[in-house]
Write a protein that holds these residues in place. Structure first.
Motif, PDB file in Angstrom:
ATOM      1  N   VAL A  64       0.839  -1.198   0.000  1.00 50.85           N
ATOM      2  CA  VAL A  64       0.000   0.000   0.000  1.00 50.85           C
ATOM      3  C   VAL A  64       0.876   1.249   0.000  1.00 50.85           C
ATOM      4  CG1 VAL A  64      -1.686   1.320   1.341  1.00 50.85           C
ATOM      5  CG2 VAL A  64      -1.952  -1.147   1.099  1.00 50.85           C
ATOM      6  N   VAL A  65       1.916   1.258   0.815  1.00 49.26           N
ATOM      7  CA  VAL A  65       2.814   2.415   0.882  1.00 49.26           C
ATOM      8  C   VAL A  65       3.496   2.634  -0.469  1.00 49.26           C
ATOM      9  CG1 VAL A  65       4.929   3.304   1.957  1.00 49.26           C
ATOM     10  CG2 VAL A  65       3.136   2.285   3.373  1.00 49.26           C
ATOM     11  N   ASP A  66       3.888   1.554  -1.136  1.00 46.54           N
ATOM     12  CA  ASP A  66       4.483   1.675  -2.468  1.00 46.54           C
ATOM     13  C   ASP A  66       3.482   2.305  -3.440  1.00 46.54           C
ATOM     14  OD1 ASP A  66       6.835   0.549  -1.552  1.00 46.54           O
ATOM     15  OD2 ASP A  66       6.403  -1.454  -2.363  1.00 46.54           O
ATOM     16  N   GLN A  67       2.207   1.895  -3.354  1.00 49.19           N
ATOM     17  CA  GLN A  67       1.169   2.492  -4.203  1.00 49.19           C
ATOM     18  C   GLN A  67       1.036   3.981  -3.916  1.00 49.19           C
ATOM     19  OE1 GLN A  67      -2.708   0.519  -4.266  1.00 49.19           O
ATOM     20  NE2 GLN A  67      -1.694  -1.393  -3.705  1.00 49.19           N
ATOM     21  N   TRP A  68       1.023   4.336  -2.625  1.00 53.47           N
ATOM     22  CA  TRP A  68       0.897   5.749  -2.254  1.00 53.47           C
ATOM     23  C   TRP A  68       2.047   6.569  -2.830  1.00 53.47           C
ATOM     24  CZ3 TRP A  68      -0.278   5.166   3.695  1.00 53.47           C
ATOM     25  CH2 TRP A  68      -1.541   4.603   3.848  1.00 53.47           C
ATOM     26  N   ALA A  69       3.267   6.047  -2.709  1.00 51.75           N
ATOM     27  CA  ALA A  69       4.438   6.766  -3.230  1.00 51.75           C
ATOM     28  C   ALA A  69       4.300   6.969  -4.732  1.00 51.75           C
ATOM     29  CB  ALA A  69       5.719   6.010  -2.894  1.00 51.75           C
ATOM     30  N   HIS A  70       3.827   5.952  -5.436  1.00 52.98           N
ATOM     31  CA  HIS A  70       3.639   6.056  -6.883  1.00 52.98           C
ATOM     32  C   HIS A  70       2.568   7.097  -7.221  1.00 52.98           C
ATOM     33  CE1 HIS A  70       3.666   4.748 -11.038  1.00 52.98           C
ATOM     34  NE2 HIS A  70       2.356   4.638 -10.978  1.00 52.98           N
ATOM     35  N   ILE A  71       1.462   7.053  -6.499  1.00 53.13           N
ATOM     36  CA  ILE A  71       0.347   7.985  -6.745  1.00 53.13           C
ATOM     37  C   ILE A  71       0.792   9.421  -6.480  1.00 53.13           C
ATOM     38  CG2 ILE A  71      -1.911   8.734  -5.887  1.00 53.13           C
ATOM     39  CD1 ILE A  71      -2.437   5.657  -5.360  1.00 53.13           C
ATOM     40  N   VAL A  72       1.451   9.652  -5.349  1.00 52.12           N
ATOM     41  CA  VAL A  72       1.898  11.011  -5.015  1.00 52.12           C
ATOM     42  C   VAL A  72       2.970  11.469  -6.002  1.00 52.12           C
ATOM     43  CG1 VAL A  72       3.083  12.438  -3.296  1.00 52.12           C
ATOM     44  CG2 VAL A  72       1.260  10.880  -2.590  1.00 52.12           C
ATOM     45  N   GLY A  73       3.891  10.575  -6.370  1.00 55.43           N
ATOM     46  CA  GLY A  73       4.918  10.928  -7.354  1.00 55.43           C
ATOM     47  C   GLY A  73       4.310  11.383  -8.664  1.00 55.43           C
ATOM     48  N   ARG A  74       3.316  10.635  -9.153  1.00 56.54           N
ATOM     49  CA  ARG A  74       2.615  11.034 -10.393  1.00 56.54           C
ATOM     50  C   ARG A  74       1.904  12.361 -10.208  1.00 56.54           C
ATOM     51  NH1 ARG A  74      -0.406   5.959 -11.259  1.00 56.54           N
ATOM     52  NH2 ARG A  74      -2.087   7.310 -10.643  1.00 56.54           N
ATOM     53  N   SER A  75       1.293  12.553  -9.046  1.00 54.55           N
ATOM     54  CA  SER A  75       0.568  13.792  -8.765  1.00 54.55           C
ATOM     55  C   SER A  75       1.511  14.993  -8.774  1.00 54.55           C
ATOM     56  CB  SER A  75      -0.135  13.683  -7.410  1.00 54.55           C
ATOM     57  OG  SER A  75      -0.724  14.898  -7.046  1.00 54.55           O
ATOM     58  N   LEU A  76       2.687  14.825  -8.191  1.00 54.09           N
ATOM     59  CA  LEU A  76       3.649  15.926  -8.147  1.00 54.09           C
ATOM     60  C   LEU A  76       4.202  16.250  -9.530  1.00 54.09           C
ATOM     61  CD1 LEU A  76       5.601  15.058  -4.881  1.00 54.09           C
ATOM     62  CD2 LEU A  76       3.819  16.790  -5.184  1.00 54.09           C
ATOM     63  N   GLU A  77       4.299  15.247 -10.400  1.00 56.14           N
ATOM     64  CA  GLU A  77       4.778  15.469 -11.763  1.00 56.14           C
ATOM     65  C   GLU A  77       3.721  16.147 -12.630  1.00 56.14           C
ATOM     66  OE1 GLU A  77       5.835  11.600 -13.129  1.00 56.14           O
ATOM     67  OE2 GLU A  77       7.723  11.571 -12.013  1.00 56.14           O
ATOM     68  N   SER A  78       2.458  15.958 -12.301  1.00 52.31           N
ATOM     69  CA  SER A  78       1.357  16.506 -13.094  1.00 52.31           C
ATOM     70  C   SER A  78       1.260  18.020 -12.899  1.00 52.31           C
ATOM     71  CB  SER A  78       0.038  15.857 -12.668  1.00 52.31           C
ATOM     72  OG  SER A  78      -1.045  16.521 -13.266  1.00 52.31           O
TER      73      SER A  78
END
Length: 125
Positions: A64-78
């Motif tokens: 779950v934490v790995d998913q969160w990191a991926h989601i936030v990383g994509r969000s910050l790039e957007s």
């Protein structure tokens, strides 16, 4: 106090914090970690209540934490998404699947309740 999901060590640690049952005090467990940037572009901290983890229905925490990191990383790039916390919440309640989101936000959800959920994403520049 008879909770099958709570072991005796955890119970002994949390009992002194219970002031007005069933609520626990707002004193957080705090841990300090040194952050190293190195080749990493974005460094961020996700702070959340257990309600966010509950939305993942028993998945392993590391996954779950790995998913969160991926989601936030994509969000910050957007360039269009400004609220990473809201992006995490949306992913947890169903993401782009409108039917799942609707089910989770109405009385059609499986458990008929959703725990309070607080999410803070702090980006370090």
């Amino acid at each position: 106090m008879d909770a099958s999901w709570l072991n005796s060590e955890s119970l002994a640690r949390y009992v002194p914090r219970i002031r007005t049952p069933p609520y626990v005090s707002n004193q957080a467990d705090v841990y300090y970690r040194r952050l190293r940037r190195g080749s990493v572009q974005d460094v961020f901290l996700i702070t959340c209540s257990d309600g966010l983890l509950d939305l993942y229905g028993g998945e392993l925490v590391q996954g779950v934490v790995d998913q969160w990191a991926h989601i936030v990383g994509r969000s910050l790039e957007s360039r269009t998404q400004r609220n990473s916390s809201l992006t995490l919440l949306r992913a947890a309640i169903g993401g782009d699947d409108i039917r799942v989101v609707s089910r989770n936000m109405t009385v059609e959800m499986d458990e008929r309740w959703m725990d309070d959920t607080t999410i803070i994403v702090q980006r370090f520049m």
